[in-house]
Design a protein around this motif. Structure first.
Motif, PDB file in Angstrom:
ATOM      1  N   ARG A 139       0.859  -1.198   0.000  1.00 39.68           N
ATOM      2  CA  ARG A 139       0.000   0.000   0.000  1.00 39.68           C
ATOM      3  C   ARG A 139       0.885   1.235   0.000  1.00 39.68           C
ATOM      4  O   ARG A 139       1.814   1.346   0.788  1.00 39.68           O
ATOM      5  N   PHE A 140       0.562   2.163  -0.902  1.00 44.33           N
ATOM      6  CA  PHE A 140       1.331   3.394  -0.977  1.00 44.33           C
ATOM      7  C   PHE A 140       0.822   4.371   0.080  1.00 44.33           C
ATOM      8  O   PHE A 140      -0.362   4.408   0.384  1.00 44.33           O
ATOM      9  N   GLY A 141       1.734   5.133   0.675  1.00 47.04           N
ATOM     10  CA  GLY A 141       1.307   6.224   1.546  1.00 47.04           C
ATOM     11  C   GLY A 141       1.191   5.864   3.011  1.00 47.04           C
ATOM     12  O   GLY A 141       0.734   6.679   3.812  1.00 47.04           O
ATOM     13  N   ALA A 142       1.599   4.638   3.397  1.00 41.83           N
ATOM     14  CA  ALA A 142       1.584   4.294   4.825  1.00 41.83           C
ATOM     15  C   ALA A 142       2.703   5.052   5.539  1.00 41.83           C
ATOM     16  O   ALA A 142       3.612   5.589   4.911  1.00 41.83           O
ATOM     17  N   GLU A 143       2.627   5.089   6.871  1.00 43.47           N
ATOM     18  CA  GLU A 143       3.721   5.670   7.653  1.00 43.47           C
ATOM     19  C   GLU A 143       5.001   4.895   7.345  1.00 43.47           C
ATOM     20  O   GLU A 143       4.951   3.670   7.141  1.00 43.47           O
ATOM     21  N   PRO A 144       6.152   5.575   7.320  1.00 45.60           N
ATOM     22  CA  PRO A 144       7.403   4.866   7.019  1.00 45.60           C
ATOM     23  C   PRO A 144       7.601   3.653   7.933  1.00 45.60           C
ATOM     24  O   PRO A 144       7.334   3.717   9.136  1.00 45.60           O
ATOM     25  N   ASN A 145       8.020   2.559   7.342  1.00 46.49           N
ATOM     26  CA  ASN A 145       8.364   1.326   8.065  1.00 46.49           C
ATOM     27  C   ASN A 145       7.205   0.736   8.856  1.00 46.49           C
ATOM     28  O   ASN A 145       7.386   0.082   9.870  1.00 46.49           O
ATOM     29  N   GLU A 146       5.979   0.982   8.357  1.00 45.25           N
ATOM     30  CA  GLU A 146       4.788   0.432   8.987  1.00 45.25           C
ATOM     31  C   GLU A 146       4.485  -0.950   8.409  1.00 45.25           C
ATOM     32  O   GLU A 146       3.991  -1.834   9.092  1.00 45.25           O
ATOM     33  N   LEU A 147       4.770  -1.132   7.107  1.00 41.47           N
ATOM     34  CA  LEU A 147       4.409  -2.369   6.417  1.00 41.47           C
ATOM     35  C   LEU A 147       5.658  -3.233   6.223  1.00 41.47           C
ATOM     36  O   LEU A 147       6.118  -3.432   5.109  1.00 41.47           O
ATOM     37  N   LEU A 167      17.691  17.158   5.457  1.00 43.36           N
ATOM     38  CA  LEU A 167      18.501  16.507   6.485  1.00 43.36           C
ATOM     39  C   LEU A 167      19.952  16.591   6.044  1.00 43.36           C
ATOM     40  O   LEU A 167      20.456  15.642   5.459  1.00 43.36           O
ATOM     41  N   PRO A 168      20.608  17.690   6.294  1.00 42.10           N
ATOM     42  CA  PRO A 168      21.963  17.835   5.735  1.00 42.10           C
ATOM     43  C   PRO A 168      22.870  16.692   6.195  1.00 42.10           C
ATOM     44  O   PRO A 168      22.940  16.392   7.385  1.00 42.10           O
ATOM     45  N   GLY A 169      23.492  16.053   5.217  1.00 41.18           N
ATOM     46  CA  GLY A 169      24.471  15.028   5.540  1.00 41.18           C
ATOM     47  C   GLY A 169      23.888  13.711   6.017  1.00 41.18           C
ATOM     48  O   GLY A 169      24.628  12.811   6.397  1.00 41.18           O
ATOM     49  N   ARG A 170      22.567  13.583   6.016  1.00 40.74           N
ATOM     50  CA  ARG A 170      21.986  12.334   6.489  1.00 40.74           C
ATOM     51  C   ARG A 170      20.856  11.899   5.563  1.00 40.74           C
ATOM     52  O   ARG A 170      20.302  12.690   4.824  1.00 40.74           O
ATOM     53  N   SER A 171      20.486  10.634   5.638  1.00 33.80           N
ATOM     54  CA  SER A 171      19.326  10.136   4.912  1.00 33.80           C
ATOM     55  C   SER A 171      18.539   9.213   5.823  1.00 33.80           C
ATOM     56  O   SER A 171      19.091   8.627   6.749  1.00 33.80           O
ATOM     57  N   LEU A 172      17.262   9.092   5.546  1.00 30.63           N
ATOM     58  CA  LEU A 172      16.404   8.151   6.266  1.00 30.63           C
ATOM     59  C   LEU A 172      16.017   7.054   5.294  1.00 30.63           C
ATOM     60  O   LEU A 172      16.047   7.243   4.088  1.00 30.63           O
ATOM     61  N   VAL A 173      15.626   5.903   5.843  1.00 26.74           N
ATOM     62  CA  VAL A 173      15.213   4.837   4.937  1.00 26.74           C
ATOM     63  C   VAL A 173      13.846   4.304   5.335  1.00 26.74           C
ATOM     64  O   VAL A 173      13.548   4.116   6.510  1.00 26.74           O
ATOM     65  N   ASP A 174      12.987   4.141   4.305  1.00 25.62           N
ATOM     66  CA  ASP A 174      11.630   3.600   4.473  1.00 25.62           C
ATOM     67  C   ASP A 174      11.601   2.248   3.771  1.00 25.62           C
ATOM     68  O   ASP A 174      11.760   2.172   2.557  1.00 25.62           O
ATOM     69  N   PHE A 175      11.390   1.190   4.553  1.00 22.86           N
ATOM     70  CA  PHE A 175      11.431  -0.170   3.980  1.00 22.86           C
ATOM     71  C   PHE A 175      10.053  -0.680   3.521  1.00 22.86           C
ATOM     72  O   PHE A 175       9.930  -1.839   3.145  1.00 22.86           O
ATOM     73  N   ASN A 176       9.019   0.184   3.573  1.00 26.57           N
ATOM     74  CA  ASN A 176       7.678  -0.294   3.194  1.00 26.57           C
ATOM     75  C   ASN A 176       7.654  -0.946   1.810  1.00 26.57           C
ATOM     76  O   ASN A 176       6.949  -1.909   1.578  1.00 26.57           O
ATOM     77  N   ARG A 177       8.413  -0.363   0.878  1.00 29.99           N
ATOM     78  CA  ARG A 177       8.370  -0.857  -0.501  1.00 29.99           C
ATOM     79  C   ARG A 177       9.212  -2.119  -0.688  1.00 29.99           C
ATOM     80  O   ARG A 177       9.118  -2.797  -1.703  1.00 29.99           O
ATOM     81  N   CYS A 178      10.036  -2.410   0.318  1.00 30.40           N
ATOM     82  CA  CYS A 178      10.875  -3.603   0.256  1.00 30.40           C
ATOM     83  C   CYS A 178      10.009  -4.840   0.099  1.00 30.40           C
ATOM     84  O   CYS A 178       9.081  -5.054   0.882  1.00 30.40           O
ATOM     85  N   GLY A 179      10.304  -5.638  -0.900  1.00 31.75           N
ATOM     86  CA  GLY A 179       9.570  -6.891  -1.045  1.00 31.75           C
ATOM     87  C   GLY A 179       8.279  -6.768  -1.842  1.00 31.75           C
ATOM     88  O   GLY A 179       7.578  -7.754  -2.035  1.00 31.75           O
ATOM     89  N   VAL A 180       7.953  -5.551  -2.302  1.00 26.09           N
ATOM     90  CA  VAL A 180       6.767  -5.406  -3.163  1.00 26.09           C
ATOM     91  C   VAL A 180       7.039  -6.130  -4.483  1.00 26.09           C
ATOM     92  O   VAL A 180       8.131  -6.025  -5.035  1.00 26.09           O
ATOM     93  N   PRO A 181       6.070  -6.908  -4.997  1.00 24.34           N
ATOM     94  CA  PRO A 181       6.318  -7.666  -6.223  1.00 24.34           C
ATOM     95  C   PRO A 181       6.521  -6.755  -7.439  1.00 24.34           C
ATOM     96  O   PRO A 181       5.795  -5.788  -7.619  1.00 24.34           O
TER      97      PRO A 181
END
Ligand SMILES: [Zn+2]
Length: 470
Positions: free
Chosen positions: A8-16, A117-131
């Protein structure tokens, strides 16, 4: 693709997320069979040969959005090979292969809804594993325009087959566009570059135009094009280098040891063939042949299942009006949907099932209005008002026409009376017409329309006047 997380698109980061798609040690993948079925259906729609036996493989690379350190993909034993996508301009784009894989996560370089976020990045894994399916063409698209047309047709097929929602803004369809040049007359393509993750048709065309010019410039200066992966910046229209392109051996592919070989049981491919819908190009050809539409009209109306279904439901209610209904759908219906801020396909589908509110006027009601116009009982101008009135109303178009006094008079006795009166009161115009000044007829028709307060059917009035004056 290999776990039970919701896509599902648009969930809170790292919720799915779950241990499988987060790559926890010991977590084991299980193949999503529905995704396999959708990929088979899509491959069949594109004319590919689906292989009864294919193999998942690990594609090893390190990137922070890929927690396992490898992506499960397919390598030398893909799900499908061959196939072709017909272009609207004629000709085909042949396909090389289609394989299944899982998507990676997403790096964020600013706080969602916040600042950078100067010099940093965040990662959202929700899309990880989407077919995902990767659809690879043969290197035979010759222009940015054809590349765009190819993708637009592919997009239609994705929606027709329900293989994807095709939403490019949400990343459901992305394109990696490769481009290489060759000297005129040569068959050998030069070194290619790849522009990654293009998410609009227009960006694909623009990125390719930029790349073509950039490579031309390099080659004209006698230098060499470097094989590399590039990104596209929509704001400047330029591409820039991301990294030098890896060769296949850099990924150290090997068969995924946690999954068995994907063997399609007997009858599985056939079951998908059975549910294959009529495809856009076939529908378009049928619309031309069965309804006498022009090529552009047929292409537009077969552009989506919703549009095509709506059109055909209306035609079913007034078969003689296939051509006029096409015009009404392409102009008035699409315009009303836009003005009423109703999403096109959802609105057409809702109208088709008799819903109201955020729905188009039901197709049989549109057909009823067009039938009144075709029979001469309603003028085209008045019909637009009726369409507006009938859109959300329970009242039939027929009753609306009567309530608003819009029905045109075709009763010959009544028309003759008006015509006689018009000729009697305008002897000069009548004489002019008889003397050969044909425009005078228009004036007399106008007088009949005036006497009828707009309810006379103009063509019938004209006919009667012409007969009387003769
Ligand atoms: Zn998961």
């Amino acid at each position: 693709m290999f776990c039970r997380c919701e896509n599902r698109f648009g969930a809170e980061p790292n919720e799915l997320v779950c241990p499988v798609c987060l790559g926890y040690p010991g977590a084991l993948p299980v193949t999503n069979q529905h995704a396999v079925d959708l990929a088979i259906r899509l491959a069949l729609a594109l004319g590919c040969k689906v292989r009864p036996r294919s193999v998942f493989a690990r594609k090893n690379y390190f990137y922070p959005d890929l927690p396992k350190g490898y992506q499960i993909s397919q390598y030398d034993e893909p799900l499908a090979k061959g196939g072709a996508v017909p272009l609207p301009s004629g000709g085909n784009v042949r396909l090389h292969r289609i394989h299944l894989e899982e998507d990676a996560g997403k790096l964020l370089h600013e706080v969602p809804g916040g600042g950078p976020l100067p010099g940093r990045s965040l990662v959202d894994f929700n899309r990880c594993g989407v077919p995902l399916v990767e659809i690879v063409t043969e290197p035979e698209i010759r222009s940015p325009e054809d590349a765009q047309a190819y993708l637009q047709t592919l997009h239609q097929v994705l929606l027709y087959t329900d293989a994807s929602d095709g939403n490019m803004e949400e990343g459901s369809l992305r394109c990696d566009a490769n481009l290489s040049l060759r000297p005129a007359g040569s068959d050998t393509l030069g070194t290619k570059t790849e522009v990654k993750n293009l998410n609009s048709f227009r960006h694909v065309a623009k990125a390719l135009e930029y790349e073509r010019e950039r490579q031309l410039h390099i080659l004209a200066a006698g230098a060499r094009v470097e094989q590399e992966t590039r990104s596209f910046d929509p704001a400047s229209g330029a591409t820039r280098s991301l990294r030098s392109k890896e060769e296949a051996h850099d990924y150290r592919y090997f068969p995924e040891p946690d999954l068995s070989v994907l063997v399609l049981a007997e009858g599985r491919i056939e079951r998908q063939a059975e549910v294959l819908p009529e495809l856009p190009w076939a529908k378009s050809a049928r619309f031309r042949d069965s309804y006498g539409l022009r090529a552009e009209e047929a292409a537009l109306l077969s552009g989506s299942v919703a549009l095509a279904t709506y059109y055909e439901r209306a035609v079913a209610a007034h078969p003689a009006g296939a051509r006029s209904i096409a015009n009404w759908v392409m102009t008035e219906i699409l315009r009303e949907l836009k003005e009423r801020k109703i999403p096109r396909d959802a609105g057409l589908l809702a109208g088709d099932s008799g819903g109201s509110g955020k729905a188009a006027i039901p197709p049989d009601r549109l057909a009823a209005i067009v039938a009144l116009v075709d029979s001469g009982e309603l003028s085209t101008t008045a019909a637009k008002d009726v369409l507006s009135e009938a859109w959300d109303s329970e009242e039939t178009p027929d009753r609306i026409v009567d309530r608003l006094g819009l029905r045109q008079v075709r009763d010959d006795d009544q028309l003759e009376a008006w015509a006689d009166a018009a000729i009697a009161a305008n002897g000069k115009a009548a004489d002019e017409y008889r003397g050969g000044r044909k425009q005078a007829l228009g004036y007399l028709v106008g007088q009949v329309m005036k006497a009828s307060r707009g309810s006379a059917e103009p063509r019938a009035a004209q006919e009667i006047l012409r007969r009387k004056l003769a």
